[in-house]
Design a protein around this motif. Sequence first.
Motif, mmCIF file in Angstrom:
data_model
loop_
_atom_site.group_PDB
_atom_site.id
_atom_site.type_symbol
_atom_site.label_atom_id
_atom_site.label_comp_id
_atom_site.label_asym_id
_atom_site.label_seq_id
_atom_site.Cartn_x
_atom_site.Cartn_y
_atom_site.Cartn_z
ATOM 1 N N TYR A 34 0.845 -1.204 0.000
ATOM 2 C CA TYR A 34 0.000 0.000 0.000
ATOM 3 C C TYR A 34 0.880 1.254 0.000
ATOM 4 C CZ TYR A 34 -3.113 3.710 1.445
ATOM 5 O OH TYR A 34 -3.808 4.904 1.497
ATOM 6 N N PHE A 35 1.900 1.253 0.840
ATOM 7 C CA PHE A 35 2.776 2.414 0.948
ATOM 8 C C PHE A 35 3.475 2.708 -0.374
ATOM 9 C CE2 PHE A 35 6.966 4.264 1.789
ATOM 10 C CZ PHE A 35 6.611 5.395 2.506
ATOM 11 N N LEU A 36 4.017 1.678 -1.015
ATOM 12 C CA LEU A 36 4.787 1.880 -2.243
ATOM 13 C C LEU A 36 3.890 2.116 -3.460
ATOM 14 C CD1 LEU A 36 7.597 -0.765 -1.699
ATOM 15 C CD2 LEU A 36 7.799 1.729 -1.540
ATOM 16 N N GLU A 37 2.646 1.696 -3.387
ATOM 17 C CA GLU A 37 1.737 1.898 -4.512
ATOM 18 C C GLU A 37 0.928 3.185 -4.396
ATOM 19 O OE1 GLU A 37 -0.628 -1.626 -4.600
ATOM 20 O OE2 GLU A 37 1.086 -2.927 -5.077
ATOM 21 N N ASN A 38 0.870 3.763 -3.187
ATOM 22 C CA ASN A 38 0.007 4.933 -2.978
ATOM 23 C C ASN A 38 0.718 6.156 -2.404
ATOM 24 O OD1 ASN A 38 -2.939 3.855 -3.470
ATOM 25 N ND2 ASN A 38 -1.883 2.267 -2.292
ATOM 26 N N ILE A 39 1.881 5.988 -1.814
ATOM 27 C CA ILE A 39 2.568 7.125 -1.198
ATOM 28 C C ILE A 39 3.915 7.351 -1.889
ATOM 29 C CG2 ILE A 39 3.462 8.090 0.965
ATOM 30 C CD1 ILE A 39 1.268 6.443 2.392
ATOM 31 N N CYS A 40 4.908 6.558 -1.591
ATOM 32 C CA CYS A 40 6.188 6.656 -2.314
ATOM 33 C C CYS A 40 6.074 5.847 -3.602
ATOM 34 C CB CYS A 40 7.336 6.148 -1.446
ATOM 35 S SG CYS A 40 7.852 7.303 -0.165
ATOM 36 N N THR A 41 5.369 6.407 -4.552
ATOM 37 C CA THR A 41 5.035 5.692 -5.779
ATOM 38 C C THR A 41 6.148 5.802 -6.824
ATOM 39 O OG1 THR A 41 4.007 7.628 -6.792
ATOM 40 C CG2 THR A 41 2.606 6.259 -5.382
ATOM 41 N N SER A 42 6.030 4.982 -7.852
ATOM 42 C CA SER A 42 6.976 5.061 -8.966
ATOM 43 C C SER A 42 6.892 6.416 -9.654
ATOM 44 C CB SER A 42 6.693 3.947 -9.981
ATOM 45 O OG SER A 42 6.944 2.688 -9.427
ATOM 46 N N ASP A 43 5.685 6.943 -9.816
ATOM 47 C CA ASP A 43 5.524 8.247 -10.468
ATOM 48 C C ASP A 43 6.199 9.346 -9.661
ATOM 49 O OD1 ASP A 43 4.116 7.130 -12.534
ATOM 50 O OD2 ASP A 43 2.138 7.672 -11.761
ATOM 51 N N TRP A 44 6.082 9.275 -8.346
ATOM 52 C CA TRP A 44 6.746 10.251 -7.477
ATOM 53 C C TRP A 44 8.258 10.150 -7.616
ATOM 54 C CZ3 TRP A 44 9.701 8.735 -3.095
ATOM 55 C CH2 TRP A 44 10.166 9.806 -2.300
ATOM 56 N N ASN A 45 8.788 8.939 -7.587
ATOM 57 C CA ASN A 45 10.230 8.751 -7.739
ATOM 58 C C ASN A 45 10.706 9.220 -9.107
ATOM 59 O OD1 ASN A 45 12.872 7.545 -6.904
ATOM 60 N ND2 ASN A 45 12.436 6.183 -8.613
ATOM 61 N N ASP A 46 9.855 9.026 -10.128
ATOM 62 C CA ASP A 46 10.209 9.469 -11.476
ATOM 63 C C ASP A 46 10.477 10.972 -11.525
ATOM 64 O OD1 ASP A 46 10.013 6.928 -12.516
ATOM 65 O OD2 ASP A 46 8.033 7.231 -13.413
ATOM 66 N N GLY A 51 14.928 15.182 -12.227
ATOM 67 C CA GLY A 51 15.682 16.355 -11.797
ATOM 68 C C GLY A 51 15.148 17.095 -10.592
ATOM 69 N N ARG A 52 13.952 16.739 -10.086
ATOM 70 C CA ARG A 52 13.464 17.425 -8.900
ATOM 71 C C ARG A 52 14.364 17.081 -7.716
ATOM 72 N NH1 ARG A 52 7.277 16.698 -7.276
ATOM 73 N NH2 ARG A 52 7.944 14.563 -6.723
ATOM 74 N N PRO A 53 14.761 18.058 -6.912
ATOM 75 C CA PRO A 53 15.631 17.776 -5.760
ATOM 76 C C PRO A 53 14.996 16.771 -4.807
ATOM 77 C CG PRO A 53 15.558 20.141 -6.195
ATOM 78 C CD PRO A 53 14.509 19.505 -7.069
ATOM 79 N N LEU A 54 15.818 15.891 -4.260
ATOM 80 C CA LEU A 54 15.308 14.867 -3.353
ATOM 81 C C LEU A 54 14.624 15.482 -2.143
ATOM 82 C CD1 LEU A 54 18.241 12.271 -3.289
ATOM 83 C CD2 LEU A 54 16.396 12.543 -4.967
ATOM 84 N N ALA A 55 15.196 16.529 -1.592
ATOM 85 C CA ALA A 55 14.620 17.168 -0.406
ATOM 86 C C ALA A 55 13.237 17.734 -0.709
ATOM 87 C CB ALA A 55 15.550 18.266 0.106
ATOM 88 N N GLU A 56 13.091 18.310 -1.900
ATOM 89 C CA GLU A 56 11.794 18.884 -2.290
ATOM 90 C C GLU A 56 10.748 17.788 -2.452
ATOM 91 O OE1 GLU A 56 9.914 21.073 -6.217
ATOM 92 O OE2 GLU A 56 11.988 21.548 -5.660
ATOM 93 N N GLY A 57 11.113 16.712 -3.134
ATOM 94 C CA GLY A 57 10.183 15.613 -3.322
ATOM 95 C C GLY A 57 9.783 14.961 -2.018
ATOM 96 N N THR A 58 10.742 14.823 -1.125
ATOM 97 C CA THR A 58 10.469 14.230 0.185
ATOM 98 C C THR A 58 9.521 15.094 0.990
ATOM 99 O OG1 THR A 58 12.636 13.140 0.225
ATOM 100 C CG2 THR A 58 11.520 13.448 2.344
ATOM 101 N N GLN A 59 9.784 16.389 1.043
ATOM 102 C CA GLN A 59 8.956 17.286 1.840
ATOM 103 C C GLN A 59 7.532 17.362 1.297
ATOM 104 O OE1 GLN A 59 10.051 18.684 4.771
ATOM 105 N NE2 GLN A 59 7.853 19.052 5.003
ATOM 106 N N LEU A 60 7.410 17.259 -0.025
ATOM 107 C CA LEU A 60 6.093 17.275 -0.649
ATOM 108 C C LEU A 60 5.219 16.151 -0.087
ATOM 109 C CD1 LEU A 60 4.374 18.542 -3.013
ATOM 110 C CD2 LEU A 60 5.262 16.674 -4.423
ATOM 111 N N LEU A 61 5.801 14.964 0.036
ATOM 112 C CA LEU A 61 5.042 13.830 0.563
ATOM 113 C C LEU A 61 4.830 13.922 2.066
ATOM 114 C CD1 LEU A 61 6.108 10.537 -1.261
ATOM 115 C CD2 LEU A 61 4.210 12.080 -1.735
ATOM 116 N N VAL A 62 5.832 14.390 2.783
ATOM 117 C CA VAL A 62 5.684 14.531 4.237
ATOM 118 C C VAL A 62 4.544 15.482 4.558
ATOM 119 C CG1 VAL A 62 6.785 15.423 6.337
ATOM 120 C CG2 VAL A 62 8.065 13.914 4.792
#
Length: 203
Positions: A34-46, A51-62
């Motif tokens: 559930y977590f990998l399919e709905n929160i930290c998804t492949s589309d998010w990692n893509d 090129g999106r900064p890791l910190a920015e992507g992480t904070q977006l989900l947090v």
Amino acid sequence: MIKTIIFDLGGVLIDWDPQHLYKKIIPDKQKRDYFLENICTSDWNDCQDAGRPLAEGTQLLVDQYPEFKNEIQAFYGRWEEMLVGPIQSTVNILEAIHRGNNYSLYALTNWSHETFPVAQERYDFLQLFSDIVVSGVEKMKKPDPGFYNLLLEKHSLLPKQTLFIDDNLSNIKAAQALGLQTIHFKIDDNLEEQLRNSHSIIF
């Protein structure tokens, strides 16, 4: 006649999979999926691979899922634990092709520019490529045709003389649309046989 071979990296030469890490963090398979399919998804990692900064992507989900803060932060905080090693059978083939010196070798990878140096430091076989084009550096990724053309044009490669190997079917279809010859890599397939018999690769 094939003159150039382009390899994908993750899933073809390198065993990278978030499951390797999250089996430790979320032992329950249903909750982990559930977590990998709905929160930290492949589309998010893509997006980070593009090129999106890791910190920015992480904070977006947090901000969206504060109850999963620790699990989200682990994705890149413990990212190296997703990278468990080479896919040795494919690496052996790459090394044999390189020794034969009959083909130009390149890599085209969807990978964050912030994490790719870890792989470069860890895996000596990456030095066998004449060039590695990284999505996070170029701010574009497969299956965007422009990403393929970037490599083709940079090194004056003719699509009909180029073989592209990738484990993602969408990436394969995009390469075919550009006129490249392709192998859709599957871990259980005999890649050596496909190279020798289907594409007359000598090594």
